[in-house]
Design a protein around this motif. Sequence first.
Motif: not given
Length: 248
Positions: A46-51, A58-75, A77-78
Motif C-alpha cells: 500500500c505504500g503511503t496509503g493514498e489509495l 463506507g467499506r472495510t479497507v486493510v492496507a499492507v506494506d513491509p516498510a515501517p517508514a511508509m506505514l508511518g507516513i500513511a498512518r 494522513k487525514a
Amino acid sequence: MDADRLYHDPALADFYDLENGWERSPDFAFCRALVEGAASMLDLGCGTGELAIAVSGGRTVVAVDPAPAMLGIARAKAGAGGVEFVEGDARTLRLGRRFDLVVLTGHAFQVFLTQEDRRAALATIAAHLAPGGRFVFDSRNPACREWEEWGPDDSMRLLDHPRFGAVAAWNDVALDAGTGIVTYGTHYEIRATGERLSAASRIAFPEKAELEALIAEAGLRVERWLGDWEGHAWQEGAKEIIPLGTLA
C-alpha cells in the motif's frame, strides 16, 4: 529479498508522494472505480496509503506494506483512521479474512525477484479473495525495455520538497542479462546543503506467459488482460501487463 532503502529509510520515503502525484495516476483512478460496490478491499504493497485512504469511506479497507517508514507516513494522513494498516510481506501474509477486491498496484509485483516469490504472492491473493471477488495487479512488459529510459539524462528533474526546498533528482540503471533483474538507483541532492540521499532498488520483469501459468496454478482466473490502466486490451507491445480476474 533485502529491505529497499527507498521505502525503508524515512528520509527517502518522504519523497514518495511528491514523486507519484496520485490524483493524476491512472492506476489510482482505475482502482477507485473498480472498488465501487465492493464492501471490502485488501491493498497489498500500500505504500503511503493514498489509495487505501481514498476508498475507505463506507467499506472495510486493510492496507499492507513491509516498510515501517511508509506505514508511518500513511498512518499520519487525514482519513487514515478508516484504514487498518498492517506491516507485512505479501509473500507470507495470512490474515484469515477474505475481501471483495485485492489490489497490488504501483508495479509492486515487480519487487518479487524470483518465480518462487511471485508464486507466493499470488497464493496470498488467492487466500484473501472472497468468492466472486476480484483481483488486479500490474507488471511492466519486458518487451518494451522501459528501463532503458531511466538513465541520468532522461530522468533528471528538479523537485520542490516541502521540507528540504529545491532538490535535484535523477536515476541510473543496470540490467543483469543473466537474470533479467534491473537495478535502478534513485538519487536526491538537496540544493541548500549539498546532502545526497540514494537508494538502489531491484525489480524483475516477468513475461506474460509466466504470469499466466502462475496465476492458474494459484487457483485464480483472469477475466481480462489489460495493456494499460485506461482499460485497453493487452496486445503485443503494450507497456503494461495487467491481469484483472477472480477465483477459478
